[in-house]
Design a protein around this motif. Structure first.
Motif, short mmCIF file in Angstrom:
data_model
loop_
_atom_site.label_atom_id
_atom_site.label_comp_id
_atom_site.label_asym_id
_atom_site.label_seq_id
_atom_site.Cartn_x
_atom_site.Cartn_y
_atom_site.Cartn_z
N ARG A 76 46.91 24.84 52.04
CA ARG A 76 47.30 26.22 52.72
C ARG A 76 48.44 26.56 52.73
O ARG A 76 49.35 27.34 52.07
N CYS A 77 49.08 25.04 52.42
CA CYS A 77 50.58 24.90 52.52
C CYS A 77 51.11 24.62 51.09
O CYS A 77 52.49 24.30 50.74
N THR A 78 50.90 24.55 49.90
CA THR A 78 50.75 24.99 48.63
C THR A 78 50.68 26.00 48.19
O THR A 78 49.35 26.12 47.74
N PRO A 79 51.24 26.43 46.56
CA PRO A 79 51.23 27.70 45.93
C PRO A 79 49.71 27.23 45.24
O PRO A 79 49.86 26.03 44.25
N SER A 80 48.61 28.86 45.02
CA SER A 80 47.75 28.00 44.30
C SER A 80 47.61 28.05 42.96
O SER A 80 47.09 26.96 42.17
N LEU A 81 49.17 28.28 42.50
CA LEU A 81 49.30 28.11 40.69
C LEU A 81 49.76 26.13 40.35
O LEU A 81 48.93 26.05 39.13
N VAL A 97 34.30 40.66 58.81
CA VAL A 97 34.19 42.03 57.48
C VAL A 97 35.29 42.35 56.48
O VAL A 97 36.18 41.79 55.90
N GLY A 98 36.32 43.12 57.64
CA GLY A 98 37.51 42.94 57.10
C GLY A 98 38.18 42.24 56.99
O GLY A 98 39.35 41.70 55.56
N PRO A 99 39.09 40.66 56.80
CA PRO A 99 39.62 40.09 56.61
C PRO A 99 38.92 39.32 55.40
O PRO A 99 39.17 39.05 54.61
N MET A 100 37.77 39.23 55.12
CA MET A 100 36.92 38.93 54.51
C MET A 100 37.50 39.06 53.15
O MET A 100 36.90 38.29 51.99
N VAL A 101 36.92 40.53 53.37
CA VAL A 101 37.34 41.73 52.08
C VAL A 101 38.52 41.18 52.10
O VAL A 101 38.37 41.24 50.73
N SER A 102 39.81 41.79 52.47
CA SER A 102 40.91 40.76 52.03
C SER A 102 41.08 40.05 51.15
O SER A 102 41.88 40.20 50.40
N GLN A 103 40.57 38.62 51.61
CA GLN A 103 40.67 37.60 51.46
C GLN A 103 39.99 37.59 49.75
O GLN A 103 40.83 37.09 48.91
N THR A 104 39.10 38.16 49.51
CA THR A 104 38.44 38.47 48.94
C THR A 104 38.82 39.21 47.63
O THR A 104 38.84 39.24 46.08
N VAL A 105 39.41 40.22 48.18
CA VAL A 105 40.83 40.82 47.31
C VAL A 105 41.83 40.07 46.56
O VAL A 105 42.51 39.99 45.50
N LEU A 106 42.29 39.31 47.64
CA LEU A 106 43.33 38.07 47.00
C LEU A 106 42.70 37.41 45.90
O LEU A 106 43.66 36.66 44.91
N GLN A 107 41.62 37.15 46.22
CA GLN A 107 40.95 35.63 44.96
C GLN A 107 40.90 36.53 43.95
O GLN A 107 41.28 35.72 42.93
N LEU A 108 40.41 37.69 44.14
CA LEU A 108 40.58 38.45 42.31
C LEU A 108 41.36 38.60 42.08
O LEU A 108 42.00 37.95 41.08
N LYS A 109 42.68 38.12 42.67
CA LYS A 109 43.57 39.05 41.58
C LYS A 109 44.18 36.77 42.19
O LYS A 109 45.17 37.07 40.78
N ASN A 110 44.15 36.02 42.26
CA ASN A 110 45.12 35.01 42.68
C ASN A 110 43.76 34.84 41.12
O ASN A 110 44.37 33.44 39.88
N THR A 111 42.70 35.31 40.31
CA THR A 111 41.92 34.32 39.03
C THR A 111 42.90 34.61 38.34
O THR A 111 43.08 34.48 37.10
N SER A 112 43.62 35.87 38.66
CA SER A 112 44.95 35.88 37.07
C SER A 112 45.86 34.21 36.84
O SER A 112 46.11 34.69 35.47
N LEU A 113 46.04 33.37 38.01
CA LEU A 113 46.87 32.61 37.83
C LEU A 113 46.05 31.81 36.19
O LEU A 113 46.49 30.89 36.09
N VAL A 114 44.52 31.52 36.22
CA VAL A 114 44.04 30.87 35.23
C VAL A 114 44.39 30.80 33.83
O VAL A 114 44.28 30.51 33.27
N SER A 115 44.79 32.30 33.54
CA SER A 115 45.19 32.44 32.38
C SER A 115 46.38 30.93 32.18
O SER A 115 46.75 31.22 30.47
#
Lengths: 218, 257
Positions: free
Chosen positions: A65-70, A149-167
């Motif tokens: 939780r306390c380190t960047p996903s990148l 439901v609400g928080p899960m969707v928000s987290q999944t939105v973040l999850q999708l945006k986080n996939t941009s890091l894999v580049s």
């Protein structure tokens, strides 16, 4: 300002961006599902009264939780293979890092959901003679899931945006493909504008759907 | 004359949270069909004692027997596992101050929950029994609404039906009327009165002294985690012997009827 916008060239590379979308969506679906499984396990284990289970898991989840996903992603790709003496493909490293990162946050959502249930619900179910499993399945989870439901969707939105890091580790997601197109066309402004629009078109319906569900279940 | 063993037998029961002992060496028998009212100031341990009877609170020492099931607690006893606890609780019904109905189910589904998910009774039979019980507490007309649409008194009557659906050997009431508006108390006490009259073994934590006197056959006054006085309901309420009981009862105006 005399910049001449020209999206024609970008259009020419549409199939490349199409591949990028497939990778982005695929990574999101797979890492979200694995992440939710990890999160459920984390939340349930941290409820455990056995400290030798709950304490170490709590510490591990704090590290993520306390380190960047990148940083986690790069570490998984370059350092983990050396530590374990194995080789990891870019895709495996990406799946691993994003699943755990997502899992830790899904776990927090789930934990908060469980905590938000009135203790009286547990009493009521136990007093009827329900076992823990029956109580979870019939009483607690149906209430928790609606609130999540609400928080899960928000987290999944973040999850999708986080996939941009894999580049960064050369997985050909939408951003990576965009970089390819940009360097081929010398049109980075148009390419990144297009990519931004594509992300928006994918995510906007998702957030609207969650609004709808929340309103219906409120 | 053969003496029937008591339905509930609490022997040398203690409960401590860390160093804070909230129940001291309590022994109490409730005969089959008997009704006991636990009274006392808040913090006296009466709710904790009630919650120990169906093991929602785990006693630190002592033993509890309900009908034929015995549970022993203490340093030499193994803690009961989940299935054993569930089996024990399935034979005692409990009604809470805050109702604790399940908001994800309708009224009748609440009443069917125990039989369906614990006893695995067929759905038709569970439904028929639930309707009968709802009728008994005067709530059959609300069978298919959500509990959130009910008044407090109605919720509590449904909660009583839900507990009865498990066909418990004993019923425990934890301040069942304390969260209700005064004009709704009567309808719930009425249902409890009927249950006692029908021979249900009951333990009732209550602040309704008139109810304790008129419906319970035994009153137990607790203070500071001790049983201070116990005896026939009418005697304890009308003519308490202990100073602490007198002091407590002075705060109540118990109307005659």
């Amino acid at each position: 300002m005399s910049y001449q916008w020209d999206f024609g060239l970008v259009w020419h590379y549409a199939p490349l961006l199409g591949t990028g979308i497939e990778y982005t969506l695929g990574l999101t679906v797979v890492t979200s599902v694995i992440g939710m499984v990890i999160g459920t396990c984390l939340a349930l284990c941290q409820q455990s009264r056995m400290w030798f289970i709950s304490v170490p898991l709590g510490m591990v989840s704090e590290v993520f939780r306390c380190t960047p996903s990148l940083v986690q992603l790069i570490w998984c790709y370059y350092a983990l293979p050396i530590v374990l003496g194995i080789t990891l493909s870019p895709m495996s490293a990406a799946l691993l890092a994003l699943s755990i990162y997502g899992g830790v946050f899904y776990g927090e959502i789930f934990r908060a959901g469980l905590r938000s249930i009135d203790p009286g619900q547990w009493d009521g179910a136990r007093a009827l003679g329900m076992t823990s499993w029956t109580m979870m399945r019939r009483v607690i989870l149906p209430q928790v899931l609606r609130r999540m439901v609400g928080p899960m969707v928000s987290q999944t939105v973040l999850q999708l945006k986080n996939t941009s890091l894999v580049s960064v580790v050369t997985v050909p997601d939408l951003v990576y493909q965009g970089q390819m197109v940009a360097s081929a066309t010398y049109r980075p402004l148009e390419v990144y504008t297009t990519i931004a629009i594509l992300y928006f078109l994918i995510l906007f319906p998702l957030t609207q759907l969650s609004r709808l569900l929340e309103r219906r279940w409120a | 004359m053969s003496q029937q063993p008591p339905m509930i037998q609490i022997t040398n029961l203690s409960k401590a949270y860390g160093k804070n002992t909230v129940l001291h060496d309590i022994s109490l028998d409730v005969p089959q069909g008997g009704s006991v009212a636990l009274i006392g100031p808040s913090g006296s341990g009466k709710s904790t004692l009630l919650r120990c009877i169906n093991l929602l609170e785990e006693p630190s020492a002592g033993s509890i027997r309900v009908d034929s099931q015995v549970m022993e607690f203490g340093p030499r006893s193994q803690r009961p596992g989940g299935a054993r606890l569930a089996g024990f609780r399935a034979e005692t019904g409990m009604v809470f101050q805050s109702f604790n109905l399940f908001p994800n189910m309708t009224v009748i589904e609440n009443v069917m929950a125990g039989p369906l998910y614990v006893k695995h009774v067929p759905r038709d039979a569970a439904r028929a029994q639930a309707l009968e019980l709802l009728d008994r507490v005067g709530m059959a007309h609300k069978a298919d609404v959500s509990p959130s649409n009910l008044s407090g008194g109605q919720k509590q009557r449904v909660a009583i039906a839900r507990a009865l659906a498990m066909q418990p050997k004993v019923m425990l009431f934890d301040e069942a009327t304390s969260a209700l508006d005064p004009q709704l108390v009567g309808e719930v006490l009425g249902v409890m009165r009927d249950l006692a009259a029908a021979g249900m073994t009951m333990v009732v934590v209550t602040h309704e002294m008139a109810f304790a006197r008129d419906v319970a056959d035994t009153v137990v006054f607790m203070s500071g985690g001790y049983v201070v006085e116990k005896g026939p309901a009418h005697d304890v309420i009308e003519n308490p012997q202990e100073d602490r009981t007198k002091e407590f009862l002075r705060h109540f105006h118990v109307g005659r009827n």
